[in-house]
Design a protein around this motif. Structure first.
Motif, mmCIF file in Angstrom:
data_model
loop_
_atom_site.group_PDB
_atom_site.id
_atom_site.type_symbol
_atom_site.label_atom_id
_atom_site.label_comp_id
_atom_site.label_asym_id
_atom_site.label_seq_id
_atom_site.Cartn_x
_atom_site.Cartn_y
_atom_site.Cartn_z
ATOM 1 N N SER A 1 0.830 -1.201 0.000
ATOM 2 C CA SER A 1 0.000 0.000 0.000
ATOM 3 C C SER A 1 0.865 1.252 0.000
ATOM 4 O O SER A 1 0.642 2.181 0.764
ATOM 5 C CB SER A 1 -0.932 0.021 1.230
ATOM 6 N N PRO B 1 -7.249 -10.057 6.596
ATOM 7 C CA PRO B 1 -6.079 -9.464 5.939
ATOM 8 C C PRO B 1 -6.437 -8.956 4.542
ATOM 9 O O PRO B 1 -7.468 -9.339 3.983
ATOM 10 C CB PRO B 1 -5.099 -10.623 5.846
ATOM 11 N N GLU B 2 -5.563 -8.090 4.027
ATOM 12 C CA GLU B 2 -5.777 -7.615 2.655
ATOM 13 C C GLU B 2 -5.012 -8.478 1.663
ATOM 14 O O GLU B 2 -5.339 -8.538 0.492
ATOM 15 C CB GLU B 2 -5.303 -6.163 2.534
ATOM 16 N N LEU C 1 1.713 -5.514 11.200
ATOM 17 C CA LEU C 1 1.327 -5.661 9.798
ATOM 18 C C LEU C 1 1.126 -7.135 9.452
ATOM 19 O O LEU C 1 0.150 -7.539 8.834
ATOM 20 C CB LEU C 1 2.425 -5.055 8.913
ATOM 21 N N ARG D 1 -2.033 -9.085 10.675
ATOM 22 C CA ARG D 1 -3.172 -8.181 10.661
ATOM 23 C C ARG D 1 -3.591 -7.865 9.228
ATOM 24 O O ARG D 1 -4.730 -8.060 8.845
ATOM 25 C CB ARG D 1 -2.792 -6.901 11.416
ATOM 26 N N ARG D 2 -2.638 -7.379 8.419
ATOM 27 C CA ARG D 2 -2.998 -6.995 7.046
ATOM 28 C C ARG D 2 -2.470 -7.983 6.016
ATOM 29 O O ARG D 2 -2.949 -8.038 4.897
ATOM 30 C CB ARG D 2 -2.482 -5.579 6.749
#
Lengths: 278, 270, 325
Positions: free
Chosen positions: B20, B121-122, B35, B38-39
């Protein structure tokens, strides 16, 4: 911490020194270790007052030269250590391999027996055997050999169990290999590094146990000079002639330290669990 | 591994990884931990060895949840059940009480996915997620990943050696050889017009089509990573080798929109 | 089988072969808690110069069956005939002589060579075990036959890649000039770029030496490529067998259909791929009565849960075990 390289070099040096002394004892010893000189009893060592280079480590209660007794004692102690190690190594490794490879009732019997034996105090067993069979060099080797086979059996058993499942063993069986052939060609070569490591450490253990037995009067019968005997004799004159027990003690400490150093160095180098693979 | 900062201390990582828009290689340890998980989260090839054998499935998922969210035990447990439903584990409530060894390989991989999705998460890194599974189960797991992608707007980085998996489940593909990306393209471009000789050879060596005809194997073996050649790393096995290939290392270059390759021959043709 | 000469005696015939493993032990009883029925009544024929592909998912018993064929495991019951001669109960001595005729190539080329043995010693081992001389020359000849340099005989396995090691294993299996090679997932552990080399090597050797293969694999793509006949296993039983064309192009059993449609198309199709069946393989410990595939079968009826179907002929040489084909 020392590196394994350093340990192996120093350990080998110490062990080689004592092996050299043991092998060439007749050439190195200034006196006959058994000849008594009652006019020269408890002569002090060279560093004490009235000491002389004639008896560099002094003499004992019967006027025997302590240095010569230690030099010959190295022979007895190392001989006992190595032969009893060979005995227990052969016995234990064989039992371990058979128990793991055969498995079944025989296997579990061997391993349960070794567990039971492991729970039995070593010294007590030695006292039992020596008390019934009498003390002699051969009996001591037997006692020491028999009393520590379980160490090998356990380690070899575990390693063989996992080796047995490796695909190359199955591949060998697919070609018709069986029993002893597989053990000899495919299992033993993989066990060897571990066995060498245990054996090295066991020699030191054997020497210590022999000393302890001799100290208790259950070891090599006097007047044969073994380090344990020298130590035991020194005990009675500890306050008058401390050099007797001290020099025997230092010899024992040195050789055991050297062997353990070598053994630990080898283990760090050879033990598959330590990472480096051969 | 390097993307998530999971490599051992001694490894040297160079370059940039932008997530990102932020270079995450320079992030301090605690921000990276936040991070990671989580993502960005990850699933591995062997679900059995990534699950703790002495904790139940429910305990493991709730633990993950509670590590990232301020959540009561009860809420975490309820959420765990929803997650198992999400990855289509039949009888989710009962499965929460099960230990990993009581589940089949396919179910374990579903549990791993549920844990990876715990924190919404992304980006999901999936490292050979189906290699250890049977063919019929492989299709189920990949299908699940695609459903989740569509439902939760998740991005997936799928690492695999199986070109069939790529052909059916990926949008874009990057081919790696000896630590370098050789070609990157949309899946359609990649299979229809591969430009790197390694990619071409890979596609040709797939068995499957017609039976009994000889497979086109790539000659030679992969060079050792500790002893790489100076020029192009595929040079020794390349059918379109020329002298320049063992001199310089070709950089990845775009040859048509969205299609990059690292081969001198392909640069000439473009 | 339709392609082989009808007068041809099969190289190996297997009838009603079973292998049950005891699972767990009860405290005060000699009987185990349960039996794992890994192979549960299998009939097969293997022909010279042909390849039988044995297909199925992990835990279906295909590896156990392979090991039974070369007598690496003792069968619980059933018959195995080699050239018409019963070998499932021969003495150990006789078995030693028979071993020359069937060899195995394993899945894991990293593990199936003794890491402390030189390549030459490993390849020579079967000859040594069978008391055959001139080993050095034969080793060189065999290494050349699998496109390796004879000079590698003095090196150790860890110096070689997976593909090279699998070549070495194949060389070892060939030294005694066997009639049958059972290959258990021989390419599954290899890089894709190397798999094709090994598959080609298997085919070249078969053409040269005319031996029979049993090629065990979960990868239908590879099997379609290398095999002449296929047998599909599910939970210890063969559910369908026949020629590659018949079975893979027109599968009769719903499980085979599921397997075939689980093969991912090698190129993008533009259509979303959908899994053909749901659920996992049930445990082979407590096999339900009736058809073993009933729990996952999209067309299961009450009959399927009651009565176990037997293999019936559905086409030329094609047999399937399903009530509804």
């Amino acid at each position: 911490m020392f590196g394994s390289q350093f340990k192996i070099v120093i350990g080998t040096f110490v062990v080689a020194f004592f092996a050299f002394v043991a092998i060439f004892a007749p050439l190195l010893a200034p006196f006959n270790p058994l000849s008594q000189d009652l006019f020269n009893r408890l002569a002090p060592p060279v560093w004490a007052e009235r000491g002389s280079w004639t008896h560099a480590l002094g003499t004992d209660n019967y006027g025997r030269d302590v240095l010569s007794r230690l030099i010959y004692g190295a022979r007895v102690s190392i001989l006992v250590g190595v032969t009893s190690m060979l005995l227990s190594c052969t016995l234990g490794s064989l039992c371990g391999v058979i128990a793991a490879y055969r498995g079944g009732r025989l296997g579990s019997f061997i391993m349960r027996f070794s567990d039971a034996h492991l729970a039995f105090p070593e010294i007590l067993l030695a006292i039992l055997i020596v008390a019934t069979l009498g003390g002699s060099l051969l009996n001591i080797v037997l006692v020491l050999g028999i009393s520590s086979w379980m160490v090998y059996a356990r380690v070899v058993y575990g390693l063989t169990l996992s080796l047995k499942e490796r695909p190359f063993i199955e591949a060998a069986r697919a070609q018709g290999a069986a029993g002893w052939y597989i053990i000899r060609r495919h299992i033993l070569p993989h066990l060897l590094p571990m066995i060498i490591v245990i054996s090295t450490l066991q020699v030191a253990q054997m020497i210590l146990t022999e000393t302890a037995l001799s100290f208790l009067g259950l070891g090599v019968p006097p007047p044969t000079p073994s380090w344990g005997n020298v130590l035991a004799e020194g005990r009675d004159r500890l306050f008058v002639a401390p050099w007797i027990a001290n020099s025997a003690g230092i010899a024992i400490i040195l050789v055991v330290w050297g062997i353990n150093l070598l053994g630990n160095g080898l283990r760090e180098r050879l033990d598959p669990r330590a990472g480096a693979r051969g | 591994m390097a993307l998530l900062g999971l490599q051992p201390e001694s490894a040297q990582v160079e370059g940039e990884v932008r997530f990102s828009g932020q270079n995450i290689l320079t992030l301090p340890g605690d921000q990276m931990t936040a991070l990671r998980g989580r993502r960005i989260s990850m699933i591995f090839q062997d679900p059995m060895s990534s699950l703790n054998p002495v904790l139940t499935i429910g305990q493991q998922i709730s633990e993950t949840l509670r590590a990232h969210f301020d959540m009561s035990r009860r809420d975490a447990w309820t959420r765990s059940k929803h997650l198992l439903d999400l990855v289509r584990v039949p009888g989710a409530a009962g499965r929460l009480q099960a230990y990993p060894h009581e589940l089949s390989g396919g179910l374990r991989q579903r549990v791993m996915i549920a844990m990876a999705l715990a924190c919404e998460p992304e980006l999901l890194l999936a490292d050979e997620p189906t290699t250890a599974l049977d063919v019929t189960v492989q299709a189920q797991i990949l299908d699940l990943l695609l459903d989740l992608r569509d439902e939760t707007n998740l991005s997936i980085l799928l690492i695999t050696h199986d070109l069939g998996v790529i052909a059916n489940f990926a949008d874009r593909v990057a081919v790696m050889y000896c630590g370098r990306v050789m070609e990157a393209a949309s899946v359609g471009d990649f299979f229809d017009a591969p430009s790197h000789p390694y990619a071409e050879a890979l596609i040709r060596s797939i068995p499957g089509g017609s039976s009994q005809e000889r497979l086109e194997a790539i000659p030679g073996t992969v060079p050792k990573l500790t002893d790489l050649p100076r020029g192009c790393r595929f040079a020794t096995r390349c059918l379109r080798y020329r002298a320049a290939c063992s001199e310089d290392l070709p950089e990845l270059r775009e040859i048509s929109p969205g299609h990059s390759t690292a081969c001198f021959r392909a640069f000439d043709n473009a | 089988m339709h392609r082989s000469d009808p007068n041809d005696v099969p190289l190996m015939t297997v009838h009603a072969l079973k292998k049950h493993f005891p699972v767990g032990r009860q405290l005060f009883s000699k009987e185990p808690k349960a039996w794992l029925r890994a192979v549960d009544g299998v009939d097969l024929q293997i022909h010279r110069g042909r390849t039988l592909g044995l297909v199925g998912e992990s835990g279906c018993g295909k590896s156990t069956l392979g090991r039974l064929l070369i007598r690496l495991l003792e069968p619980t019951s059933g018959a195995i005939k080699l050239d018409g001669e019963e070998i499932s109960n021969v003495s150990a001595r006789k078995l030693m002589g028979l071993r020359k005729r069937f060899q195995m190539v394993f899945q894991d080329p990293m593990g199936s060579l003794d890491p402390r043995m030189k390549i030459g010693e490993s390849v020579a081992e079967p000859m040594y075990l069978n008391g055959i001389g001139n080993r050095r020359e034969k080793v060189a000849e065999m290494l050349e036959a699998v496109s390796l340099s004879p000079e590698i005989a003095n090196r150790f396995p860890h110096e070689f890649s997976g593909g090279q090691r699998q070549r070495i294993c194949i060389a070892r299996a060939l030294t005694l000039e066997p009639d049958l090679i059972v290959a258990d997932e021989p390419v599954a552990a290899l890089d894709v770029s190397v798999q094709a080399q090994i598959v080609n090597l298997f085919q070249d050797i078969q053409q040269k030496m005319g031996l029979g293969y049993v090629f065990i694999s979960h990868d239908l793509g590879v099997v379609r490529h290398i095999a002449d006949d296929v047998a599909v296993m599910y939970l210890g039983k063969i559910v369908e067998q026949g020629s590659v064309k018949e079975v893979l192009d027109a599968p009769a059993h719903p499980y085979t259909r599921a397997l075939v449609s689980a093969i991912l198309p090698p190129r993008p199709t533009g259509v979303r791929f959908r899994p053909p069946v749901s659920g996992d393989l049930p445990s082979p410990i407590n096999i339900p009565k009736g058809c073993r595939f009933a729990s996952r079968c999209p067309m299961a009826k009450d009959l399927c849960r009651e009565e176990e179907p037997v293999l019936r002929r559905v086409a030329n040489g094609q047999h399937a075990a399903c009530h509804f084909t």
